[in-house]
Design an enzyme around this catalytic site. Sequence first.
Site, PDB file in Angstrom:
ATOM      1  N   PHE A 156       0.832  -1.211   0.000  1.00  0.00           N
ATOM      2  CA  PHE A 156       0.000   0.000   0.000  1.00  0.00           C
ATOM      3  C   PHE A 156       0.866   1.261   0.000  1.00  0.00           C
ATOM      4  CE2 PHE A 156      -3.057  -2.928   2.383  1.00  0.00           C
ATOM      5  CZ  PHE A 156      -3.732  -3.280   1.228  1.00  0.00           C
ATOM      6  N   ARG A 268     -32.450  20.572 -10.237  1.00  0.00           N
ATOM      7  CA  ARG A 268     -33.333  19.424 -10.434  1.00  0.00           C
ATOM      8  C   ARG A 268     -34.749  19.745  -9.930  1.00  0.00           C
ATOM      9  NH1 ARG A 268     -34.483  14.576 -13.023  1.00  0.00           N
ATOM     10  NH2 ARG A 268     -35.200  12.979 -11.556  1.00  0.00           N
ATOM     11  N   GLN A 279     -37.977  19.942   2.388  1.00  0.00           N
ATOM     12  CA  GLN A 279     -37.256  19.927   3.659  1.00  0.00           C
ATOM     13  C   GLN A 279     -36.286  18.747   3.763  1.00  0.00           C
ATOM     14  OE1 GLN A 279     -39.080  19.124   7.762  1.00  0.00           O
ATOM     15  NE2 GLN A 279     -39.071  21.368   7.690  1.00  0.00           N
ATOM     16  N   GLN A 336     -27.178  10.524  -2.442  1.00  0.00           N
ATOM     17  CA  GLN A 336     -28.611  10.388  -2.170  1.00  0.00           C
ATOM     18  C   GLN A 336     -29.399  11.550  -2.785  1.00  0.00           C
ATOM     19  OE1 GLN A 336     -29.400   7.628  -0.732  1.00  0.00           O
ATOM     20  NE2 GLN A 336     -31.606   7.851  -0.500  1.00  0.00           N
ATOM     21  N   ILE A 337     -28.857  12.748  -2.706  1.00  0.00           N
ATOM     22  CA  ILE A 337     -29.526  13.913  -3.280  1.00  0.00           C
ATOM     23  C   ILE A 337     -29.622  13.786  -4.802  1.00  0.00           C
ATOM     24  CG2 ILE A 337     -29.241  16.392  -3.718  1.00  0.00           C
ATOM     25  CD1 ILE A 337     -28.202  16.600  -0.799  1.00  0.00           C
ATOM     26  N   GLY A 340     -30.783   8.453  -8.562  1.00  0.00           N
ATOM     27  CA  GLY A 340     -30.224   7.489  -9.510  1.00  0.00           C
ATOM     28  C   GLY A 340     -29.007   8.028 -10.242  1.00  0.00           C
ATOM     29  N   GLU A 363      -3.060   6.441   6.686  1.00  0.00           N
ATOM     30  CA  GLU A 363      -2.344   7.174   7.738  1.00  0.00           C
ATOM     31  C   GLU A 363      -3.012   7.017   9.107  1.00  0.00           C
ATOM     32  OE1 GLU A 363      -0.446  10.887   6.935  1.00  0.00           O
ATOM     33  OE2 GLU A 363      -0.613  10.615   4.768  1.00  0.00           O
ATOM     34  N   THR A 365      -6.301   4.349  10.701  1.00  0.00           N
ATOM     35  CA  THR A 365      -7.749   4.221  10.580  1.00  0.00           C
ATOM     36  C   THR A 365      -8.466   5.115  11.596  1.00  0.00           C
ATOM     37  OG1 THR A 365      -7.827   2.423  12.181  1.00  0.00           O
ATOM     38  CG2 THR A 365      -7.494   1.811   9.861  1.00  0.00           C
ATOM     39  N   SER A 366      -9.757   5.278  11.401  1.00  0.00           N
ATOM     40  CA  SER A 366     -10.549   6.051  12.367  1.00  0.00           C
ATOM     41  C   SER A 366     -10.454   5.438  13.759  1.00  0.00           C
ATOM     42  CB  SER A 366     -12.016   6.116  11.921  1.00  0.00           C
ATOM     43  OG  SER A 366     -12.153   6.916  10.767  1.00  0.00           O
TER      44      SER A 366
END
Length: 381
Positions: A156, A268, A279, A336-337, A340, A363, A365-366
């Site tokens: 990596f 859109r 909303q 999502q907004i 498709g 660097e 992971t969370s």
Amino acid sequence: MSVETVHNLQLIKESARDFASHYIYPHVMEWDESQYFPVDLFHQMGQHGFLGVLVPEQYHGAGLGYQEYITVIEEIGKVCGAIGLSVAAHNSLCTNHILLFGNEEQKEKYLPKLASGEWIGAWGLTEPNTGSDAGRMKTVAEKDGDYYVLNGAKNFITHGKSGQVAVVVVRTGELLDSRGMTAFVIEKGTPGFSAGKKENKLGMRASETTELIFHDCRVHKSQILGEMGEGFIQSMKVLDGGRISIAALSLGIAKGAYEAAVQYAQERHQFGKPISSFQAISFKLADMATKIQAAELLTRKAGQSKDQGLKTTKISSMAKYYASETAVRVAEDAVQIFGGYGYSKDYPVEKYYRDAKLCTIGEGTSEIQKLVISREILRGE
């Protein structure tokens, strides 16, 4: 910030934005689809000062600070996360390791080439069986007179194939000994040093990621960075700065996805009006904007602490953790907004979504960031 600093940041922002618009944006999907690493682009970026942002002018760098560096990474990341990642890895890892721990001879030899973009740098800590658990690394260096013989592999590794020089951390002492690892700077073409498999990745596909392989690779003792046994300790200090760069990259990706979502939501129309008037959509945009603002404040705070010479372990990890998770959430909401169309490669948000995920892994992971943060808290730092 002073008025002068704000003015300088605006100039740098415009410079990075213009460069990304002209030289990166037209090729983003082409490079992503083919996993093409644009070496020539990096030579150009070096000429613009983007590859030696933190390097002092005496070594042909830009001689700037972390606020400027954050700005450069953010603007490039808004256009292409993969190119932003490579710029971050080159600056924060390889180049910065040499800047922080190299002797004068090493700095004079390598920094001008790295800062100018003549050479691209790689940095190797991770191995196939040791990611977060770096203390168990199996790549070893055995002393043989004035040389060290390296055997093992790193994986990596950003720029593992195209980089002309790599800083690698290998074991020179006992397993699990934090002072049993040493950093070497090794040039491409050194016998026994080669690139291995190139990774076929989900995202960040224009940023080259490969193995580094060492087979009886003889490296002179003059190539040691700092002192014997300090490699792991050096790496942790390098990563403090590197995590700020990943926070900045995350911020850029998040802003790119957010801006695309805002524009789309206004253009859109459904049920006779723009979807931004609903909303469900407007509240998503509000959440995205708030998270981005918080991530930016944390990232800028980390950069300020670094510029002031303060210890940044906790704040860098906080910035990296929060900004990277924000990038994933914002990119997800952007998809999502778009509905498709967000799942289609004809629109930009699917790439932001793919690229963002790496920021929560690379660097540290969370989960590792939360471990670092909690340790610092409990130490009273």
